[in-house]
Design an enzyme around this catalytic site. Structure first.
Site, mmCIF file in Angstrom:
data_model
loop_
_atom_site.group_PDB
_atom_site.id
_atom_site.type_symbol
_atom_site.label_atom_id
_atom_site.label_comp_id
_atom_site.label_asym_id
_atom_site.label_seq_id
_atom_site.Cartn_x
_atom_site.Cartn_y
_atom_site.Cartn_z
ATOM 1 N N SER A 63 11.594 0.073 3.429
ATOM 2 C CA SER A 63 12.436 0.538 2.322
ATOM 3 C C SER A 63 13.894 0.097 2.491
ATOM 4 O O SER A 63 14.346 -0.201 3.592
ATOM 5 C CB SER A 63 12.393 2.061 2.230
ATOM 6 O OG SER A 63 11.077 2.533 2.210
HETATM 7 N N1 SAH Z 1 8.586 4.369 5.557
HETATM 8 C C1 SAH Z 1 8.288 2.956 5.623
HETATM 9 C C2 SAH Z 1 8.049 2.372 4.250
HETATM 10 C C3 SAH Z 1 6.659 1.899 4.176
HETATM 11 S S1 SAH Z 1 6.051 1.376 2.614
HETATM 12 C C4 SAH Z 1 9.322 2.188 6.413
HETATM 13 O O1 SAH Z 1 10.341 2.775 6.816
HETATM 14 O O2 SAH Z 1 9.111 1.014 6.681
HETATM 15 C C5 SAH Z 1 4.777 2.592 2.372
HETATM 16 C C6 SAH Z 1 3.665 2.627 3.378
HETATM 17 O O3 SAH Z 1 2.729 3.615 2.924
HETATM 18 C C7 SAH Z 1 2.854 1.344 3.512
HETATM 19 O O4 SAH Z 1 2.872 0.918 4.844
HETATM 20 C C8 SAH Z 1 1.441 1.734 3.065
HETATM 21 O O5 SAH Z 1 0.402 1.091 3.779
HETATM 22 C C9 SAH Z 1 1.448 3.228 3.336
HETATM 23 N N2 SAH Z 1 0.465 3.995 2.585
HETATM 24 C C10 SAH Z 1 0.062 3.845 1.292
HETATM 25 N N3 SAH Z 1 -0.879 4.756 0.979
HETATM 26 C C11 SAH Z 1 -1.070 5.518 2.096
HETATM 27 C C12 SAH Z 1 -1.927 6.619 2.410
HETATM 28 N N4 SAH Z 1 -2.780 7.130 1.513
HETATM 29 N N5 SAH Z 1 -1.870 7.148 3.659
HETATM 30 C C13 SAH Z 1 -1.028 6.630 4.589
HETATM 31 N N6 SAH Z 1 -0.207 5.584 4.361
HETATM 32 C C14 SAH Z 1 -0.228 5.036 3.121
#
Ligand code: SAH
Length: 218
Positions: free
Chosen positions: A65
């Site tokens: 993000s």
């Molecule tokens: N907080 C992260 C942003 C990641 S983007 C950072 O600081 O880098 C969102 C993430 O959510 C992705 O890696 C995706 O694989 C995950 N995601 C999506 N659906 C999900 C679910 N049902 N359970 C766990 N993770 C999930």
């Protein structure tokens, strides 16, 4: 050597400025942003712009993000050092690291094993032993550690999964982007009050989708 160090310092300062420009002034939060090296969490191809205020691609088609949004979401949580926090969507592990500096304990769940593994290694290398990374479908929350003082979702869904509200303690806060995959999404803040869930719209945003189940590819 000395000049590249200076260059890195300038980039880090630019990141702090972008966060400040969002109106985030909490000195403790700013100090944490200073401490967590975002370059550790981005892919090698993007090291040049690791400190730019933008979301960047990471493995498995996901994103790390934008720092200003990480800061805003963190501020919306009103974290205290005794809080138990659930993060849904570990991704790179960057936001989990920020949360680990501010909360008592953090469990972060990710549906891609490869992302979870890399993030866990990075968090360990920073000595953040209060942050636990688990491979799980975060739409179900994380029952082994529930309930939570705070829950943060870093992937968007048309509605907040009911299990997440169920795992939120009284007085607890949940922050999540809400909206369809391709449509307008709103960053929402929910607070569990005695009379029910109080909801507040904060900012239009754009997040990768919250998907169901554990990813089978990796
Ligand atoms: N907080 C992260 C942003 C990641 S983007 C950072 O600081 O880098 C969102 C993430 O959510 C992705 O890696 C995706 O694989 C995950 N995601 C999506 N659906 C999900 C679910 N049902 N359970 C766990 N993770 C999930």
């Amino acid at each position: 050597m000395a000049s590249s160090k200076t260059e890195a310092d300038v980039r880090r300062a630019a990141l702090l400025l972008s966060v400040r420009r969002r109106g985030i002034r909490d000195p403790h939060l700013m100090r944490v942003f200073e401490q967590v090296p975002r370059d550790l969490f981005v892919d090698e191809d993007f090291l040049d712009i690791a400190f730019a205020d933008q979301a960047l691609p990471i493995a498995c088609g996901q994103t790390i993000s934008q720092p200003a949004v990480v800061a805003l979401m963190t501020q919306m949580l009103d974290l205290a050092s005794h809080h138990s926090v659930l993060e849904v969507g570990t991704g790179s592990g960057y936001h989990a690291a920020i949360l680990g500096h501010l909360a008592g304990r953090v469990v972060s769940v990710e549906r891609f094993r490869a992302l979870a593994r890399t993030a866990a290694d990075r968090l360990k290398s920073l000595g953040l032993e209060n942050v636990e990374v688990r491979v799980a479908d975060g739409r179900l929350g994380y029952p082994p550690r529930a309930p939570f003082d705070r829950i943060i979702v870093t992937a968007a869904a048309p509605e907040v999964p009911p299990a997440l509200f169920e795992q939120l303690l009284p007085g607890g806060v949940l922050v999540a982007p809400v909206g369809p995959q391709e449509g307008p999404q709103m960053l929402m803040r929910y607070e569990r009050m005695p009379e029910g869930m109080k909801a507040r719209e904060v900012l239009p945003v754009r997040f990768v989708p919250l998907l169901s189940g554990i990813a089978t590819v990796l």
